[in-house]
Motif scaffolding. Sequence first.
Motif, PDB file in Angstrom:
ATOM      1  N   LEU A 281      56.398 -60.201 -19.600  1.00  0.00           N
ATOM      2  CA  LEU A 281      57.792 -59.962 -19.542  1.00  0.00           C
ATOM      3  C   LEU A 281      57.549 -58.211 -18.734  1.00  0.00           C
ATOM      4  N   HIS A 282      57.945 -58.389 -17.695  1.00  0.00           N
ATOM      5  CA  HIS A 282      58.393 -56.838 -16.912  1.00  0.00           C
ATOM      6  C   HIS A 282      59.687 -56.422 -17.036  1.00  0.00           C
ATOM      7  N   ASN A 283      59.786 -54.941 -16.442  1.00  0.00           N
ATOM      8  CA  ASN A 283      60.599 -54.295 -16.574  1.00  0.00           C
ATOM      9  C   ASN A 283      60.979 -53.720 -17.825  1.00  0.00           C
ATOM     10  N   CYS A 284      60.293 -53.358 -19.291  1.00  0.00           N
ATOM     11  CA  CYS A 284      61.072 -53.418 -20.232  1.00  0.00           C
ATOM     12  C   CYS A 284      61.234 -51.839 -19.834  1.00  0.00           C
ATOM     13  N   GLU A 285      62.916 -51.233 -20.585  1.00  0.00           N
ATOM     14  CA  GLU A 285      63.002 -49.911 -20.934  1.00  0.00           C
ATOM     15  C   GLU A 285      62.065 -49.258 -21.840  1.00  0.00           C
ATOM     16  N   HIS A 286      61.359 -49.647 -23.189  1.00  0.00           N
ATOM     17  CA  HIS A 286      60.425 -49.156 -24.174  1.00  0.00           C
ATOM     18  C   HIS A 286      59.293 -50.132 -23.892  1.00  0.00           C
ATOM     19  N   PRO A 287      58.324 -50.442 -22.906  1.00  0.00           N
ATOM     20  CA  PRO A 287      57.581 -51.246 -23.255  1.00  0.00           C
ATOM     21  C   PRO A 287      56.529 -50.991 -24.780  1.00  0.00           C
TER      22      PRO A 287
END
Length: 126
Positions: free
Chosen positions: A49-55
């Motif tokens: 899962l790419h582009n999470c705000e706070h990975p």
Amino acid sequence: MRLIGMPAVAGAVVLALSAPAAMASSGADPTATVSPNTVQPGQTVHLALHNCEHPGEGGLAEGSLVGGGTTARSPIGITELEAGADGTLVGTATIENAERGTTESIYLACNSNPDEVVETTVTVTH
């Protein structure tokens, strides 16, 4: 749509506080991949899962409820995703409860924004 397993966010946040800070998202919408995307029952897949705000807060992936009064899911059960070195959330899952010859949906969400669910598919071969 909110993922069923999202109450586990509190535990993930505790883990995230002890983990090194991950790279911040570029502001793009989350996108998901499953590899391989053509599988057989019992096979392991890799989820991203790419582009999470706070990975660093992690995320979850899950399949659809099978139904019939059970909490079983298809093609995967509830799977925790953890931040990789580049900030992408990753995890592995086993294909289960899936009929051969079908295309099944997998839903993924960042714990930092559990209401933004991303869907990807996997094809279960004969």
